[in-house]
Motif scaffolding. Structure first.
Motif: not given
Length: 556
Positions: A388-390, A393-395
Motif C-alpha cells: 500500500v503506497e503512501r 510517495e511518488f510526488d
C-alpha cells in the motif's frame, strides 16, 4: 567477493563442490601468492597453469625430456617462476611468462616436496625433501647440493652424516621426513624420525634451536601459516600439532642469537632445547580419537584461522576442517576415490583438492543471500505481500522527505593514482613486478564433435540436393545451383547468376481448376497437387522472366 557483506555467523570455510577442472591426470596443485593462478602437475610430466578467475588454461609447460609424473610444484615469491619436481629425480625451473626452461638438475633420490627460496627475487636456491635421504639445499644454476642436518649432533656436513650408524638397508638412523623455509627464508625447519623440529640456519647450515614434540613420532609434514605466526606438523601418531612461532618475521636468525646468548652454563643439546622452547610453543593438538585417521596434506587457511587436512584412507575423498583452537567444524565428503593433494586459496574461503583420477575439485562456500546487508531499508519477504503506497510517495517533492545538503566538497581533487593496500597482503611487500595474470588460451573444439558436425551437414546437404527437383533438372542441363534455406534465397541466387534470359529454368505451370476440369473432360488424368505451385518472377528492370518460385495454391 565483498567481505563486508558476508554474514560472520556463517563461517568463512568451504562447504560444497562448486566446479571441477579437467586436463589430463593431475597429481599436485599450488596457488600463487595472490591466488589468481593455479598450477597443477600432471602424470605425463607437464605443468598446467589455470587462470583461477576464468577457470581457463593460461599456460602449459612441457619438457620433452620428462615424461613421468610431477610430484610437487612451487611458486616463486613474485609468481614469475615455477619449480617442478618429477619422479625421475629431476628438478626443473620454469619461466612462467615465456614458458621456457631456465634451469634444471637431477638428484640422487626422488623428490617428494620441493620449495623455492621465498626471500630471493630471482630464485636459484630450492629445498628438496625425499623419502629415504636427508633434505638438501640445491643450487639450480650450478647443480650443487648441501645436505641439511637431521639431528642436533650433526653439523650439516656429509662426513658427519656418513659416520653415523645405519640400518641394514644402508639408510640413516635419523631419516628426515619434512622440511620447510620460514617466511623470509633465513631459517629452515626440519623434522626427523624422533619427532624433533630442528631450526637450521640456511646460510651456515647449523642447528640453532631444537623443539622436541610429545610422542616422538615421525614428522611427515611441516607447514607455515601465510603470515608466519603459526606452524603445524603432521606425525605418524595420527596427530596434527599447531605451534605458535614467537620469532619475528624478519631477522629471525638475529633473534635466535639473542636468545642463545641469554642461556648459559648448559650443554649444547640442552641449550638448543631451551632456545627452541622459546621459539615454538605448542598451541593445540588435533586428532580423531574415535576413528584414528591418518592425515594427508594438512595446511592453514589464508588467514590462518582454520586448519584443514584430508583423510589418508583409500577410497575416501573426505576433507576435515577445524578451527585453529582445535574445535572440529565440518567434514567435506567428496567422490568415492582417493585424494592426492589439496590447497587452500590464499585470500578466499576456497579449497581445491586433487582426486586419484586426476580431476581438481573446487570447494566453495554455499552463501546465503542476505539482501538486508546491502542497505538497511531492504526487507526480505517470504511470500508476496500487497503493498500500500503512501499518498505522496511518488510526488516530485514529497513533504515527508527533505533534500539534505551534501557534505562533499566538489572542488576537492580526487586521487585516482594511489592504490590502497590490500589488508590480506599487508604482511608482505608489494611489488610492481609481481605476476598476477596470464592471457588465457581458448580451448579448441573437440575434433570428434567437429567431425560429427561436418558429417551431419554433409548428409543434410546431400539429402536436400536429392530432394530438390530444381537442382536435379539444373544438373541435367549442366547448371549449378546454390542450395538455400528458403525460396527467397533461391530467387536471389538465381537472379544473380542468370542476369537475363540465358540459362533460365523452365517449368510447366500447374493448371488451374478450370484447366483441370478441361483436361478431365478430354480424358486426361490430372497430376497430383502438392499444395504448392510455381510462379514466375519478373525482373522489374527489363521485364524479362528470370526464375520460378514456390507459392501456395490460390483457389479462384
Amino acid at each position: 567477493m565483498n567481505v563486508t557483506i558476508i554474514d560472520p555467523l556463517q563461517g568463512d570455510f568451504p562447504e560444497v563442490i562448486e566446479e571441477y577442472l579437467q586436463h589430463g591426470i593431475m597429481k599436485c596443485v599450488a596457488f600463487n601468492r595472490r591466488g589468481t593462478l593455479l598450477a597443477a602437475g600432471c602424470s605425463d610430466g607437464s605443468c598446467v597453469i589455470w587462470d583461477f578467475e576464468t577457470r581457463g588454461i593460461a599456460k602449459e609447460l612441457r619438457d620433452k625430456d620428462c615424461v613421468v609424473a610431477i610430484t610437487s610444484i612451487s611458486w616463486s615469491k613474485y609468481g614469475r617462476h615455477l619449480l617442478a619436481s618429477a619422479a625421475d629425480k629431476s628438478l626443473t625451473l620454469w619461466d612462467v611468462i615465456s614458458g621456457e626452461k631456465i634451469a634444471g638438475t637431477t638428484l640422487e633420490q626422488t623428490t617428494l616436496q620441493a620449495f623455492l627460496h621465498p626471500g630471493s627475487h630471482i630464485p636459484s636456491i630450492c629445498l628438496a625433501c625425499s623419502l629415504s635421504s636427508a633434505p638438501v639445499l640445491v643450487d639450480l644454476n650450478s647443480g650443487s647440493t648441501t645436505v641439511l642436518p637431521v639431528s642436533a649432533s650433526d653439523e650439516g656436513s656429509t662426513t658427519a652424516l656418513n659416520s653415523r650408524s645405519k640400518f641394514a638397508d644402508g639408510s640413516l638412523t635419523f631419516t628426515p621426513t619434512a622440511a620447510s623455509f620460514n617466511k623470509h627464508g633465513d631459517l629452515i625447519y626440519v623434522g626427523n624420525s624422533k619427532g624433533e623440529i630442528l631450526i637450521v640456519d640456511s646460510k651456515s647450515v647449523q642447528v640453532v634451536a631444537l623443539t622436541p614434540a610429545s610422542g616422538g613420532a615421525v614428522i611427515k609434514d611441516i607447514v607455515f601459516s601465510r603470515n608466519g605466526q603459526y606452524l603445524l606438523t603432521n606425525s605418524n601418531d595420527r596427530t596434527i600439532r599447531v605451534y605458535e612461532n614467537h620469532l619475528p618475521q624478519k631477522d629471525g636468525l638475529r633473534a635466535l642469537e639473542d636468545l642463545s646468548s641469554t642461556v648459559h652454563e648448559l650443554e649444547r643439546i640442552e641449550k638448543l632445547k631451551a632456545v627452541g622452547s622459546k621459539c615454538l610453543v605448542l598451541y593445540r593438538e588435533i586428532q580423531d580419537s574415535v576413528n584414528r585417521i591418518q592425515w594427508k596434506a594438512p595446511c592453514f587457511s589464508g588467514d590462518g584461522e582454520w586448519v584443514v587436512a584430508a583423510s589418508a584412507s583409500r577410497g575416501e575423498h573426505n576433507i576435515h576442517i577445524w578451527s585453529r583452537a582445535g574445535q572440529f567444524v565440518k567434514t567435506l565428503e567428496g567422490p568415492k576415490e582417493a585424494l592426492t593433494d589439496l590447497a587452500w586459496h590464499p585470500v578466499r574461503p576456497i579449497v581445491v583438492s586433487v582426486s586419484f583420477s586426476g580431476l581438481i575439485y573446487i570447494w566453495a562456500k554455499d552463501y546465503t543471500e542476505n539482501w538486508s546487508a546491502f542497505a538497511p531499508e531492504f526487507k526480505e519477504l517470504e511470500e508476496n505481500v500487497e503493498y500500500v503506497e503512501r499518498e505522496d510517495e511518488f510526488d516530485v517533492m514529497p513533504d515527508t522527505e527533505k533534500v539534505k545538503e551534501s557534505d562533499i566538497n566538489e572542488d576537492e581533487e580526487v586521487d585516482i593514482v594511489t592504490v590502497e593496500k590490500d589488508s590480506a597482503f599487508s604482511d608482505s611487500d608489494a611489488s610492481e613486478e609481481e605476476l598476477c595474470f596470464l592471457p588465457a588460451v581458448p580451448s579448441p573444439d573437440v575434433p570428434e564433435q567437429q567431425d560429427k558436425c561436418v558429417g551431419s551437414s554433409s548428409k543434410l546437404e546431400d539429402s536436400t540436393r536429392s530432394r530438390s527437383p530444381l537442382s536435379e533438372e539444373a544438373e541435367q542441363n549442366g547448371q549449378e545451383i546454390n542450395m538455400a534455406s528458403s525460396p527467397a534465397e533461391v530467387v536471389g541466387n538465381s537472379t544473380a547468376e542468370d542476369g537475363g534470359t540465358t540459362g533460365r529454368i523452365k517449368r510447366k505451370r500447374k493448371p488451374s481448376e478450370k484447366g483441370l476440369e478441361f483436361q478431365a473432360e478430354k480424358g486426361r488424368k490430372p497430376p497430383k497437387s502438392s499444395g504448392k505451385s510455381l510462379k514466375k518472377a519478373y525482373n522489374s528492370g527489363n521485364g524479362q522472366e528470370t526464375t520460378y518460385i514456390l507459392e501456395d495454391d490460390v483457389t479462384d
